[in-house]
Design a protein around this motif. Structure first.
Motif, PDB file in Angstrom:
ATOM      1  N   ASP A   1      36.070  -1.139  71.469  1.00 35.43           N
ATOM      2  CA  ASP A   1      34.797  -0.956  70.758  1.00 35.43           C
ATOM      3  C   ASP A   1      35.051   0.050  69.639  1.00 35.43           C
TER       4      ASP A   1
ATOM      5  N   CYS B   1      44.026 -11.543  72.078  1.00 33.84           N
ATOM      6  CA  CYS B   1      42.661 -11.457  72.604  1.00 33.84           C
ATOM      7  C   CYS B   1      42.052 -12.856  72.578  1.00 33.84           C
TER       8      CYS B   1
ATOM      9  N   GLU C   1      38.493  -8.410  73.100  1.00 37.47           N
ATOM     10  CA  GLU C   1      38.551  -8.336  74.560  1.00 37.47           C
ATOM     11  C   GLU C   1      39.887  -8.900  75.013  1.00 37.47           C
TER      12      GLU C   1
ATOM     13  N   ALA D   1      37.562  -4.418  77.156  1.00 32.30           N
ATOM     14  CA  ALA D   1      36.985  -4.351  75.815  1.00 32.30           C
ATOM     15  C   ALA D   1      37.548  -3.209  74.980  1.00 32.30           C
TER      16      ALA D   1
ATOM     17  N   ASP E   1      33.115  -3.949  80.541  1.00 32.67           N
ATOM     18  CA  ASP E   1      31.935  -4.153  79.724  1.00 32.67           C
ATOM     19  C   ASP E   1      32.014  -3.201  78.539  1.00 32.67           C
ATOM     20  N   VAL E   2      31.478  -3.636  77.414  1.00 28.82           N
ATOM     21  CA  VAL E   2      31.547  -2.757  76.250  1.00 28.82           C
ATOM     22  C   VAL E   2      30.658  -1.528  76.481  1.00 28.82           C
TER      23      VAL E   2
ATOM     24  N   GLN F   1      36.014 -11.843  71.157  1.00 24.69           N
ATOM     25  CA  GLN F   1      35.517 -10.509  70.862  1.00 24.69           C
ATOM     26  C   GLN F   1      34.864  -9.963  72.122  1.00 24.69           C
ATOM     27  N   ALA F   2      34.845  -8.642  72.237  1.00 25.45           N
ATOM     28  CA  ALA F   2      34.180  -8.024  73.378  1.00 25.45           C
ATOM     29  C   ALA F   2      32.669  -8.070  73.215  1.00 25.45           C
ATOM     30  N   TYR F   3      32.198  -8.283  71.979  1.00 27.45           N
ATOM     31  CA  TYR F   3      30.762  -8.354  71.662  1.00 27.45           C
ATOM     32  C   TYR F   3      30.689  -8.961  70.270  1.00 27.45           C
TER      33      TYR F   3
END
Ligand SMILES: [Mn+2]
Length: 487
Positions: free
Chosen positions: A313, A266, A306, A311, A415-416, A269-271
């Motif tokens: 979560d 990855c 990500e 993503a 998108d998360v 991070q996705a968020y």
């Protein structure tokens, strides 16, 4: 190496070479960056065709790449491409514009329904930032007619002169840069100026309805990328549980997660990581992560990697000591049961709200049985069989809402919080199921419950056989978590 191993080796090399030819290699020029892109060029073309089919005659759709945001006066946040540009063509650089029109655009004498405008290569820019992917490289790698961003003005002006409907991303203001209209900020001002300059344009619409419902249903290639993000994130959650100790700071736990997802491929991070210990476990999107974790604290980690634009979560909550206190375990068990029952509601044709209603009913009963809320009727109800239509949620059940104040699900993808354009679940959608209970200090209940925040979140694929938990590799039950932490 025995014969079998040799065969395997040869096979893996041929697969790698085959894959290299098949898959578009975005940002090829940037030799040291991993490709963000393992979607086949044919799939991108099919997505663009789907959007073109949705466009009425004499319309034009304009998609913009993301912009760079300042972090300090001399540094920017890492660039992250706009999802619709990634989704529709796979281009992963800045200052790009994708234009689609069913009546075709005329560019350099050619009639085209899709054109991508990207910055031309520039030796000075390359000196500082590395090799660029100019129009020529983009067209070769992504198989989409590509032109220099300098020619955008002429093309768009000509297209706007004959179009009557413009689909346009308000968040990405192409017009501020490419058309002779500089001074406006509000959306309606933009509309007004645009319509003054191009009186033929009768309607200006957002692009979201063109793409959102497409993005909800994941293709096999997308599911493979999501699975990478999710499996890597599960490994990272396990790593944190195995090595977390009292007196570490929350950001140190985040660092273990980050290192593990990057080891797994990855890029980011996705968020932002959410690592809330003790009192911080009760803040839903706490992300300062600066507190020192103290013995006996519960730790809520909502972290996802990500992978190539997709993503994960995932939330796990664990006791820093490795063993839940009786109070922590009692709360944990309610959330666990609520999540299990919520996941069981996921199936094609089910309402999007079904997992939330079921989880909410279970949390209501659980809190009533522990005496945390005074709700004697609900303490004796079977929340697994109660009809969902009779379950009041949110502000209609204020006592419960005090401790469980968010929805249980959202869509997941690039998108998360991915677009949700439907109220009914369909096969190959991915959604989260993530109930929680948060009891901050000062809550109107026995203080033995204070500073316990628990959320459990998994990523669920809608299949014909029901909800499939893609993140099951991260231990979820209290017993499994304690067992892993004892190792
Ligand atoms: Mn979530």
């Amino acid at each position: 190496m025995n014969t079998r191993a040799t065969m395997k080796y040869i096979l893996s090399i041929s697969i790698a070479l085959f894959a290299q030819n098949l898959f578009a290699q975005s940002m090829e020029g940037n030799g040291d960056a991993p490709s963000p892109n393992h979607i086949r060029v044919e799939e991108y073309a099919a997505r663009r065709d789907s959007v073109l089919h949705r466009l009425p005659p004499r319309s034009i759709a304009v998609f913009r790449s993301a912009e760079e945001f300042s972090r300090t006066s001399s540094a920017e946040f890492p660039f992250r491409q706009a999802n619709n540009i990634l989704y529709l063509c796979g281009y992963n650089g800045q200052n790009a514009t994708l234009v689609l029109s069913p009546d075709s655009l005329t560019i350099a004498g050619e009639k085209l329904c899709a054109a991508l405008f990207v910055p031309a290569r520039n030796p000075q820019t390359e000196q500082w930032h590395g090799k660029q992917q100019g129009p020529e490289e983009t067209q070769r790698m992504l198989h989409i007619p590509s032109f220099s961003a300098d020619s955008l003005d002429t093309c768009v002006q000509r297209a706007f002169a004959t179009a009557t409907i413009l689909y346009y991303d308000w968040l990405h203001p192409i017009l501020r840069e490419s058309l002779p209209m500089k001074e406006f900020s509000a959306e309606h001002e933009e509309k007004k100026v645009l319509q003054q300059n191009f009186p033929g344009i009768q309607n200006i619409e957002p692009t979201a309805p063109l793409v959102d419902s497409l993005r909800m249903i994941k293709s096999d290639a997308e599911l493979a990328l999501m699975n990478e993000a999710i499996q890597t994130s599960c490994i990272a959650h396990r790593e944190v549980m195995k090595s977390a100790l009292p007196y570490q700071y929350e950001y140190q736990l985040a660092a273990i997660f980050d290192k593990t997802i990057q080891d797994g491929g990855c890029e980011a991070q996705a968020y932002p990581d959410i690592v809330g210990s003790g009192p911080n476990s009760c803040f839903l999107h706490y992300s300062t992560n600066r507190r020192q974790v103290m013995p006996g604290d519960i730790v809520l980690m909502d972290c996802g990697g990500e992978y190539r634009g997709y993503a994960a979560d995932i939330t796990r909550t664990f006791p820093i000591n490795g063993t839940f206190s009786p109070e922590q375990r009692a709360i944990y068990q309610i959330v666990y049961d609520a999540q299990t029952a919520g996941i069981a509601e996921v199936k094609p044709g089910a309402k999007f709200t079904a997992p939330h209603k079921r989880a909410f009913a279970i949390i209501r009963t659980g809190l009533a049985q522990l005496g945390i809320i005074r709700d004697s009727a609900w303490a004796h109800i079977n929340p697994l069989t109660i009809p969902l239509d009779s379950v009041a949620t949110g502000m209609n059940a204020p006592d419960v809402f005090r401790y469980f104040m968010h929805g249980t699900s959202h869509m997941l993808g690039m998108d998360v919080h991915d677009p949700n354009a439907a109220k009914i679940l369909s096969k190959n959608e991915v959604l989260t199921v993530e109930p929680g209970i948060y009891i901050p200090e000062g809550s109107p209940c026995d203080k033995k419950w204070w500073n316990i925040g628990v959320r459990i979140e998994d990523d669920i694929l809608v299949t014909d056989a029901g909800g499939k938990n893609l993140s099951a590799a991260a231990p979820r039950s209290a017993d499994d978590i304690e067992a892993l932490m004892k190792k």
